[in-house]
Write an enzyme that holds these catalytic residues in place. Structure first.
Site, PDB file in Angstrom:
ATOM      1  N   HIS A 287       0.723  -1.093   0.042  1.00 30.96           N
ATOM      2  CA  HIS A 287      -0.070   0.008   0.021  1.00 30.96           C
ATOM      3  C   HIS A 287       0.860   1.177   0.038  1.00 30.96           C
ATOM      4  O   HIS A 287       2.062   1.267   0.471  1.00 30.96           O
ATOM      5  CB  HIS A 287      -1.108   0.168   1.219  1.00 30.96           C
ATOM      6  CG  HIS A 287      -0.663  -0.351   2.585  1.00 30.96           C
ATOM      7  ND1 HIS A 287      -1.212  -0.033   3.594  1.00 30.96           N
ATOM      8  CD2 HIS A 287       0.767  -1.031   2.898  1.00 30.96           C
ATOM      9  CE1 HIS A 287      -0.580  -0.652   4.615  1.00 30.96           C
ATOM     10  NE2 HIS A 287       0.780  -0.943   4.190  1.00 30.96           N
ATOM     11  N   HIS A 330       6.107   2.053  11.946  1.00 26.10           N
ATOM     12  CA  HIS A 330       7.095   2.838  11.362  1.00 26.10           C
ATOM     13  C   HIS A 330       7.434   3.883  12.213  1.00 26.10           C
ATOM     14  O   HIS A 330       7.049   3.912  13.336  1.00 26.10           O
ATOM     15  CB  HIS A 330       6.523   3.300  10.104  1.00 26.10           C
ATOM     16  CG  HIS A 330       5.396   4.471  10.304  1.00 26.10           C
ATOM     17  ND1 HIS A 330       5.606   5.600   9.672  1.00 26.10           N
ATOM     18  CD2 HIS A 330       4.182   4.487  11.231  1.00 26.10           C
ATOM     19  CE1 HIS A 330       4.271   6.360   9.890  1.00 26.10           C
ATOM     20  NE2 HIS A 330       3.570   5.732  10.871  1.00 26.10           N
ATOM     21  N   GLU A 336       2.745  12.793  14.239  1.00 19.22           N
ATOM     22  CA  GLU A 336       1.089  12.466  13.684  1.00 19.22           C
ATOM     23  C   GLU A 336       0.197  12.780  15.105  1.00 19.22           C
ATOM     24  O   GLU A 336       0.357  11.970  16.078  1.00 19.22           O
ATOM     25  CB  GLU A 336       1.167  11.079  13.223  1.00 19.22           C
ATOM     26  CG  GLU A 336       2.201  10.742  12.301  1.00 19.22           C
ATOM     27  CD  GLU A 336       2.160   9.509  11.811  1.00 19.22           C
ATOM     28  OE1 GLU A 336       1.593   8.592  12.132  1.00 19.22           O
ATOM     29  OE2 GLU A 336       3.179   9.066  11.001  1.00 19.22           O
ATOM     30  N   HIS A 360       1.756  10.644  17.951  1.00 15.94           N
ATOM     31  CA  HIS A 360       3.313   9.962  17.704  1.00 15.94           C
ATOM     32  C   HIS A 360       3.793  10.862  17.183  1.00 15.94           C
ATOM     33  O   HIS A 360       3.798  11.314  15.969  1.00 15.94           O
ATOM     34  CB  HIS A 360       3.049   8.823  16.693  1.00 15.94           C
ATOM     35  CG  HIS A 360       1.979   7.820  17.304  1.00 15.94           C
ATOM     36  ND1 HIS A 360       0.677   7.353  16.903  1.00 15.94           N
ATOM     37  CD2 HIS A 360       2.006   6.780  18.336  1.00 15.94           C
ATOM     38  CE1 HIS A 360       0.121   6.511  17.376  1.00 15.94           C
ATOM     39  NE2 HIS A 360       0.342   6.184  18.617  1.00 15.94           N
ATOM     40  N   HIS A 366       5.645   3.323  15.905  1.00  8.23           N
ATOM     41  CA  HIS A 366       4.321   2.800  16.385  1.00  8.23           C
ATOM     42  C   HIS A 366       3.750   1.907  15.339  1.00  8.23           C
ATOM     43  O   HIS A 366       4.537   1.994  14.201  1.00  8.23           O
ATOM     44  CB  HIS A 366       3.458   4.157  16.458  1.00  8.23           C
ATOM     45  CG  HIS A 366       3.257   5.148  15.386  1.00  8.23           C
ATOM     46  ND1 HIS A 366       4.272   5.941  15.320  1.00  8.23           N
ATOM     47  CD2 HIS A 366       2.588   5.275  14.396  1.00  8.23           C
ATOM     48  CE1 HIS A 366       3.920   6.769  13.847  1.00  8.23           C
ATOM     49  NE2 HIS A 366       2.794   6.428  13.314  1.00  8.23           N
TER      50      HIS A 366
HETATM   51 FE   FE2 Z   1       2.017   6.913  11.814  1.00  8.85          FE
END
Ligand code: FE2
Length: 429
Positions: A287, A330, A336, A360, A366
């Site tokens: 994705h 990642h 974020e 995050h 996370h």
């Molecule tokens: Fe993320």
């Protein structure tokens, strides 16, 4: 106020009048504006900004907005902005449970609870993310935010935005973008909760589409601007609350600020129904990055590195062969902040609740919790519709600092990191 009516487009040069003949033709500031009105220009960009990013609207109103009283400080200690107002906390992933709407009377201004901050409103950088916890309307009161444009993401309750340029209604699933400096009141029909992004940087715009082409993601015609409408009653005093220089100020004026009878220009509040978002994704394997879900972006001077991206995770088909379908594990140089309007978020099926939030920060690892990882690793990879869900992310190049309120309000999920402890080392060389 007149009935609701909208005109469609993002960044269009609209022209609208609540009374026929109120809009001057040919000249923006004639010696005498029609119908005894006064012309006023609201500039959302520097006069000399490039044409593609130039924003301004001419309004034709009963009195210019300079007719007001002197300002005095207004106390609302839970609305803070700028990185300096944040707390220094360890680089842990953070998550908050939904915060209940208090019983005490709270409108949009008094009900703002700042969760994370970055940047500096005086330097026109960064943003703040707030919750708005509301149970009463701003009757006789309007807010002018000179520091920021505001993106409101309703989570509970339908909100009515009475603005200088007209009226907008928004329910959960829709979002409203309110330009810097334009007066508005928020009306509620009962206990209501919204997420609010206060963007100190460049105004949100639609992202470039590159190889996607001329269609896709948020299409311009699905943004709706109000038509001109004014408050008929002129004799009631109004309280004006002003956000200016990271502080709050109040004044009273003898009449409504909602007296614009006609306007034309491209600086206008808009609303957008996220159900119209055209989701792009892979139809082979793997994705793409979550930037594929960007609705709006506030760019910085560094290409592709946003002051803030507004990203949604809406209902969509999950397809693709030999693909781990939830978000991967990642670490990201960008920071974020997330919220959940309704439904389930696929990387955290249980712990992330509607009305909740997560943070995050840059380079904080996370990813899916143990349950989501296990299910996704063993799922039959038939096409699957992820439905009845709407999560969103505010992603910024500037690290977020949570506020003292966010850390001390009792909603912080002290066991968030436990969601990864059941992950196993399955290495079998
Ligand atoms: Fe993320």
């Amino acid at each position: 106020m007149p009935e609701l009516a909208y005109q469609s487009g993002f960044g269009n040069q609209f022209a609208t009048e609540a009374v026929p003949g109120a809009l001057p033709q040919g000249r923006n500031s004639p010696q005498r504006a029609p119908l005894g009105l006064v012309a006023e220009l609201i500039s959302g960009s520097a006069f000399t900004a490039p044409r593609a990013s130039n924003q301004r609207t001419w309004v034709y109103r009963r009195q210019p907005s300079v007719v007001t009283g002197a300002y005095a400080p207004y106390a609302q200690p839970h609305w803070v902005t700028g990185a300096a107002a944040g707390a220094v906390v360890p680089p842990d992933p953070l998550r908050w449970h939904p915060i209940a709407i208090p019983d005490a009377p709270l409108d949009f201004v008094d009900g703002l609870r700042t969760i994370v901050v970055n940047g500096d409103p005086d330097a026109q950088t960064g943003m703040a993310a707030h919750l708005a916890l509301m149970n009463r309307s701003m009757d006789g009161r309007a807010l002018v935010n000179a520091d920021s444009e505001m993106l409101v993401i309703p989570q509970q309750g339908t909100l009515r935005f009475v603005t200088e340029l007209g009226v907008l209604d928004a329910r959960p699933g829709e979002v409203v973008l309110l330009p810097r400096g334009i007066a508005f009141s928020v009306m509620v029909g009962g206990p209501s909760r919204a997420y609010v992004c206060e963007n100190h940087g460049a105004p949100f715009r639609l992202p470039e589409l590159g190889p996607i082409g001329s269609n896709g993601l948020a299409n311009p015609r699905d943004f709706l601007a109000p038509v001109a409408g004014y408050e008929a009653r002129q004799d009631a005093p109004y309280e004006i609350i002003r956000r200016d220089g990271g502080a709050l100020w109040r004044t009273t004026q003898p009449r409504t600020p909602f007296d614009v009878v006609a306007w034309h220009g491209n600086l206008t509040p808009v609303k957008y129904d996220t159900a119209h978002f055209m989701v792009i994704g892979s139809i082979s394997f793997d994705h793409p990055d979550p930037s594929i879900f960007t609705v709006l972006t506030s760019p910085t001077d560094t290409p592709g590195t946003a002051n803030c991206d507004f990203v949604i995770f809406p209902p969509r088909w999950m397809v693709g062969e030999d693909t781990f379908r939830p978000p991967w594990y990642h670490r990201n140089v960008m920071s974020e902040f997330m919220g959940l309007v309704h439904g389930q978020y696929d990387a955290k099926p249980e712990g992330f609740k509607p009305g909740g939030m997560s943070l995050h920060n840059g380079m904080v690892p996370h990813g899916p919790d143990a349950e989501a990882f296990d299910k996704a690793s063993n799922a039959a990879l038939a096409p699957h519709k992820l439905d009845h869900t709407l999560a969103f992310m505010l992603e910024s190049r500037w690290r977020f600092k949570p506020t003292a309120f966010a850390m001390g309000c009792g909603a912080l999920d002290a066991r968030y990191a436990d969601c990864w402890t059941a992950l196993q080392d399955n290495f079998r060389p």
